[in-house]
Write an enzyme that holds these catalytic residues in place. Structure first.
Site, short mmCIF file in Angstrom:
data_model
loop_
_atom_site.label_atom_id
_atom_site.label_comp_id
_atom_site.label_asym_id
_atom_site.label_seq_id
_atom_site.Cartn_x
_atom_site.Cartn_y
_atom_site.Cartn_z
N CYS A 112 0.84 -1.20 0.00
CA CYS A 112 0.00 0.00 0.00
C CYS A 112 0.87 1.25 0.00
O CYS A 112 1.76 1.41 0.84
CB CYS A 112 -0.91 0.00 1.22
SG CYS A 112 -1.94 1.46 1.35
N PHE A 113 0.62 2.14 -0.94
CA PHE A 113 1.52 3.29 -1.11
C PHE A 113 1.40 4.33 -0.01
O PHE A 113 2.24 5.21 0.10
CB PHE A 113 1.38 3.95 -2.48
CG PHE A 113 -0.01 4.09 -3.04
CD1 PHE A 113 -1.13 4.22 -2.25
CD2 PHE A 113 -0.19 4.11 -4.42
CE1 PHE A 113 -2.39 4.36 -2.78
CE2 PHE A 113 -1.47 4.25 -4.98
CZ PHE A 113 -2.57 4.38 -4.15
#
Length: 220
Positions: free
Chosen positions: A46-47
């Protein structure tokens, strides 16, 4: 009631990075590269966490969350989440190589997620959450390979690194609501339970390279 709350939290974490967002579909714009500046691109789950972690490093001017590694042009978040675009959630880091080197960014990248889990980071599963280090030049590729060897030799992780090493072909900026999401939503349960420990791990590994040495704390 407590059991219901625990079940709700479990469902929230299982939904992972894909839940709990506003629906502003405006895409962010990529910044112009400044004189003497360099750019690096990484995918590590997840960025939201990688965006925040890289933003906390000295020499980093800006980090953009987006998508890379796939074939679909100008993908949306919903498309990437189907795992059919080939893209992974990624970050693009704009930095001053006189202040922080590409090798140091690689150290931060490998510290800021688990590079030994294939197509998975915590509760997030699928190839859109895979670990990738993108290179733009042969020299960068060589540095990535050296960083992987460093990480494996350190025995910091029980299993070997499975990070993909790919040439960067294109990076698409994600929707605006993903940018700086960690900083803007510090009390969000996923941020507290999943993203924050990853940011703290990166900070611990890069303690001499932080803009601010004040420790982050999780809300109870």
């Amino acid at each position: 009631m407590k059991r219901i709350q625990l079940l709700a939290l479990s469902l929230l974490l299982m939904a992972g990075c894909a839940q709990g967002q506003s629906k502003d579909y405006t895409f962010a714009k990529l910044p112009q590269l400044k004189s003497g500046e360099a750019v690096a691109t990484f995918a590590g789950g997840c960025f939201w966490a990688m965006d925040e972690g890289m933003n906390q490093l000295k020499g980093v001017r800006e980090v953009i969350s987006g998508y890379a590694g796939g074939t679909t042009k100008s993908p949306t978040y919903e498309q990437v989440c189907t795992d059919a675009t080939g893209h992974a959630e990624a970050v693009q880091v704009y930095y001053d190589p006189q202040v922080i080197t590409y090798a140091q960014l690689l150290d931060a990248f490998f510290a800021g997620h688990d590079p030994t889990t294939l197509n998975r980071q915590g509760p997030d599963t699928g190839r859109d959450y895979r670990s990738i280090a993108f290179y733009r030049t042969p020299a960068e590729k060589a540095e990535i390979m050296a960083a992987i060897k460093r990480t494996n030799d350190s025995k910091h992780y029980a299993n070997p690194v499975v990070t993909e090493v790919e040439p960067l072909t294109v990076f698409y900026a994600a929707e605006n609501y993903h940018q700086n999401y960690f900083a803007l939503h510090p009390d969000q349960p996923y941020i507290q339970r999943v993203s924050l420990p990853k940011v703290e791990k990166l900070r611990k590994a890069m303690v001499g390279h932080l803009k601010n040495n004040t420790a982050l704390t999780m809300n109870e």
